[in-house]
Write a protein that holds these residues in place. Structure first.
Motif, PDB file in Angstrom:
ATOM      1  N   ARG A  82      14.179  -8.597  11.021  1.00 26.91           N
ATOM      2  CA  ARG A  82      13.422  -9.834  10.781  1.00 26.91           C
ATOM      3  C   ARG A  82      12.344 -10.034  11.852  1.00 26.91           C
ATOM      4  O   ARG A  82      11.196 -10.316  11.534  1.00 26.91           O
ATOM      5  CB  ARG A  82      14.370 -11.024  10.722  1.00 26.91           C
ATOM      6  CG  ARG A  82      15.319 -10.912   9.514  1.00 26.91           C
ATOM      7  CD  ARG A  82      16.236 -12.107   9.376  1.00 26.91           C
ATOM      8  NE  ARG A  82      15.424 -13.240   8.960  1.00 26.91           N
ATOM      9  CZ  ARG A  82      15.505 -14.451   9.512  1.00 26.91           C
ATOM     10  NH1 ARG A  82      16.377 -14.701  10.468  1.00 26.91           N
ATOM     11  NH2 ARG A  82      14.725 -15.409   9.097  1.00 26.91           N
ATOM     12  N   GLU A  88      11.927 -11.090   5.615  1.00 31.11           N
ATOM     13  CA  GLU A  88      12.355 -12.470   5.348  1.00 31.11           C
ATOM     14  C   GLU A  88      13.865 -12.596   5.374  1.00 31.11           C
ATOM     15  O   GLU A  88      14.404 -13.642   5.694  1.00 31.11           O
ATOM     16  CB  GLU A  88      11.885 -12.905   3.959  1.00 31.11           C
ATOM     17  CG  GLU A  88      10.456 -13.306   3.870  1.00 31.11           C
ATOM     18  CD  GLU A  88      10.160 -13.966   2.531  1.00 31.11           C
ATOM     19  OE1 GLU A  88      10.788 -13.618   1.504  1.00 31.11           O
ATOM     20  OE2 GLU A  88       9.277 -14.837   2.521  1.00 31.11           O
ATOM     21  N   HIS A  89      14.533 -11.521   4.987  1.00 32.09           N
ATOM     22  CA  HIS A  89      15.981 -11.535   4.825  1.00 32.09           C
ATOM     23  C   HIS A  89      16.465 -10.100   5.011  1.00 32.09           C
ATOM     24  O   HIS A  89      15.674  -9.157   4.962  1.00 32.09           O
ATOM     25  CB  HIS A  89      16.324 -12.052   3.416  1.00 32.09           C
ATOM     26  CG  HIS A  89      17.771 -12.239   3.143  1.00 32.09           C
ATOM     27  ND1 HIS A  89      18.597 -13.013   3.928  1.00 32.09           N
ATOM     28  CD2 HIS A  89      18.559 -11.750   2.156  1.00 32.09           C
ATOM     29  CE1 HIS A  89      19.826 -12.994   3.431  1.00 32.09           C
ATOM     30  NE2 HIS A  89      19.829 -12.232   2.357  1.00 32.09           N
ATOM     31  N   ARG A 109      14.426  -7.266   3.331  1.00 28.89           N
ATOM     32  CA  ARG A 109      13.640  -7.731   2.183  1.00 28.89           C
ATOM     33  C   ARG A 109      12.426  -8.448   2.739  1.00 28.89           C
ATOM     34  O   ARG A 109      12.548  -9.295   3.617  1.00 28.89           O
ATOM     35  CB  ARG A 109      14.449  -8.674   1.301  1.00 28.89           C
ATOM     36  CG  ARG A 109      13.684  -9.009   0.016  1.00 28.89           C
ATOM     37  CD  ARG A 109      14.343 -10.096  -0.789  1.00 28.89           C
ATOM     38  NE  ARG A 109      13.951 -11.382  -0.222  1.00 28.89           N
ATOM     39  CZ  ARG A 109      14.733 -12.444  -0.177  1.00 28.89           C
ATOM     40  NH1 ARG A 109      15.959 -12.403  -0.650  1.00 28.89           N
ATOM     41  NH2 ARG A 109      14.309 -13.563   0.350  1.00 28.89           N
ATOM     42  N   TYR A 110      11.273  -8.099   2.242  1.00 24.38           N
ATOM     43  CA  TYR A 110      10.012  -8.653   2.725  1.00 24.38           C
ATOM     44  C   TYR A 110       9.444  -9.659   1.730  1.00 24.38           C
ATOM     45  O   TYR A 110       9.845  -9.709   0.570  1.00 24.38           O
ATOM     46  CB  TYR A 110       9.002  -7.515   2.957  1.00 24.38           C
ATOM     47  CG  TYR A 110       9.509  -6.507   3.959  1.00 24.38           C
ATOM     48  CD1 TYR A 110       9.356  -6.730   5.318  1.00 24.38           C
ATOM     49  CD2 TYR A 110      10.176  -5.349   3.547  1.00 24.38           C
ATOM     50  CE1 TYR A 110       9.839  -5.821   6.256  1.00 24.38           C
ATOM     51  CE2 TYR A 110      10.657  -4.434   4.475  1.00 24.38           C
ATOM     52  CZ  TYR A 110      10.489  -4.678   5.819  1.00 24.38           C
ATOM     53  OH  TYR A 110      10.977  -3.784   6.738  1.00 24.38           O
ATOM     54  N   ARG A 111       8.481 -10.427   2.197  1.00 23.38           N
ATOM     55  CA  ARG A 111       7.833 -11.442   1.348  1.00 23.38           C
ATOM     56  C   ARG A 111       7.280 -10.812   0.068  1.00 23.38           C
ATOM     57  O   ARG A 111       7.368 -11.399  -0.997  1.00 23.38           O
ATOM     58  CB  ARG A 111       6.715 -12.123   2.139  1.00 23.38           C
ATOM     59  CG  ARG A 111       5.998 -13.224   1.385  1.00 23.38           C
ATOM     60  CD  ARG A 111       4.955 -13.945   2.219  1.00 23.38           C
ATOM     61  NE  ARG A 111       5.377 -14.234   3.581  1.00 23.38           N
ATOM     62  CZ  ARG A 111       6.116 -15.288   3.965  1.00 23.38           C
ATOM     63  NH1 ARG A 111       6.526 -16.141   3.086  1.00 23.38           N
ATOM     64  NH2 ARG A 111       6.433 -15.457   5.225  1.00 23.38           N
ATOM     65  N   ASP A 112       6.751  -9.594   0.183  1.00 24.95           N
ATOM     66  CA  ASP A 112       6.133  -8.956  -0.980  1.00 24.95           C
ATOM     67  C   ASP A 112       7.068  -7.992  -1.729  1.00 24.95           C
ATOM     68  O   ASP A 112       6.622  -7.275  -2.618  1.00 24.95           O
ATOM     69  CB  ASP A 112       4.855  -8.233  -0.574  1.00 24.95           C
ATOM     70  CG  ASP A 112       5.081  -7.120   0.434  1.00 24.95           C
ATOM     71  OD1 ASP A 112       6.202  -7.003   0.984  1.00 24.95           O
ATOM     72  OD2 ASP A 112       4.134  -6.341   0.682  1.00 24.95           O
ATOM     73  N   THR A 113       8.353  -7.988  -1.382  1.00 25.64           N
ATOM     74  CA  THR A 113       9.301  -7.122  -2.094  1.00 25.64           C
ATOM     75  C   THR A 113       9.454  -7.642  -3.524  1.00 25.64           C
ATOM     76  O   THR A 113       9.787  -8.812  -3.719  1.00 25.64           O
ATOM     77  CB  THR A 113      10.685  -7.111  -1.400  1.00 25.64           C
ATOM     78  OG1 THR A 113      10.529  -6.631  -0.064  1.00 25.64           O
ATOM     79  CG2 THR A 113      11.675  -6.233  -2.159  1.00 25.64           C
ATOM     80  N   GLN A 115      11.017  -8.769  -6.894  1.00 22.38           N
ATOM     81  CA  GLN A 115      12.345  -9.329  -7.096  1.00 22.38           C
ATOM     82  C   GLN A 115      13.323  -8.314  -7.680  1.00 22.38           C
ATOM     83  O   GLN A 115      14.512  -8.358  -7.389  1.00 22.38           O
ATOM     84  CB  GLN A 115      12.281 -10.572  -7.976  1.00 22.38           C
ATOM     85  CG  GLN A 115      13.584 -11.333  -7.961  1.00 22.38           C
ATOM     86  CD  GLN A 115      13.450 -12.745  -8.472  1.00 22.38           C
ATOM     87  OE1 GLN A 115      12.384 -13.165  -8.888  1.00 22.38           O
ATOM     88  NE2 GLN A 115      14.538 -13.470  -8.429  1.00 22.38           N
ATOM     89  N   TRP A 118      15.357  -6.805  -4.957  1.00 20.64           N
ATOM     90  CA  TRP A 118      16.172  -7.681  -4.114  1.00 20.64           C
ATOM     91  C   TRP A 118      17.644  -7.308  -4.268  1.00 20.64           C
ATOM     92  O   TRP A 118      18.075  -6.822  -5.319  1.00 20.64           O
ATOM     93  CB  TRP A 118      16.002  -9.133  -4.527  1.00 20.64           C
ATOM     94  CG  TRP A 118      14.688  -9.763  -4.164  1.00 20.64           C
ATOM     95  CD1 TRP A 118      13.501  -9.132  -3.867  1.00 20.64           C
ATOM     96  CD2 TRP A 118      14.428 -11.161  -4.089  1.00 20.64           C
ATOM     97  NE1 TRP A 118      12.530 -10.058  -3.622  1.00 20.64           N
ATOM     98  CE2 TRP A 118      13.063 -11.311  -3.744  1.00 20.64           C
ATOM     99  CE3 TRP A 118      15.197 -12.294  -4.294  1.00 20.64           C
ATOM    100  CZ2 TRP A 118      12.474 -12.564  -3.583  1.00 20.64           C
ATOM    101  CZ3 TRP A 118      14.610 -13.537  -4.134  1.00 20.64           C
ATOM    102  CH2 TRP A 118      13.265 -13.658  -3.769  1.00 20.64           C
TER     103      TRP A 118
END
Length: 149
Positions: A82, A88-89, A109-113, A115, A118
């Motif tokens: 992070r 982000e997670h 997991r990134y902002r642009d990953t 969904q 996820w």
């Protein structure tokens, strides 16, 4: 073409001993665990794995020292994912259906990953999702530096 058996010889044992180098290589070690890059193509930079030094089938087979190290070591890595990589997670997965040597996937997991990637979906990445090896190597090295490796 038959699938590769990652248990004959054991991929986990190969990584721990240095006989096999995943992208990023070994990033950090403790008495009972080794942190290394994921040993398959990855859609997410910074996807790393904690593997038991001793060959153990699953979490329930870890010796007490390795079991005690696991939570704190995983938490440090996930914080670094992070803080250093901007995730982000971060997820932790210990499934063990394919490789029968304890390993814990730590997946950012990134902002642009997308969904669809996820959670457990990260394992369903397709060749078009896989990041270049140089990008994966750079992320792994950044994590190693943050962890003092």
């Amino acid at each position: 073409m038959s699938p590769v058996d990652v248990n004959e010889p054991c991929l986990g044992c190969g990584i721990v001993s240095g006989a096999t180098r995943p992208v990023g290589g070994v990033l950090a070690r403790s008495a009972g665990l080794v942190l290394h890059g994921v040993a398959s193509p990855s859609p997410l930079p910074g996807w790393v794995v904690l593997t038991s030094v001793r060959h153990a089938r699953a979490l329930y087979d870890l010796d007490d020292d390795a079991a005690r190290e696991l939570g704190p070591f995983a938490a440090r890595v996930m914080r670094a994912q992070r803080e250093v990589l901007g995730a982000e997670h971060a997820y932790a997965f210990a499934i063990g259906d394919v490789l029968r040597h304890f390993h814990l996937h730590l997946v950012p997991r990134y902002r642009d990953t997308p969904q669809r990637l996820w959670g457990r979906g990260a394992f369903e990445g397709t060749p078009g999702d896989f990041r270049p090896e140089a990008e994966l190597e750079t992320a792994a090295r950044a994590l190693a530096a943050a962890l003092g490796g």
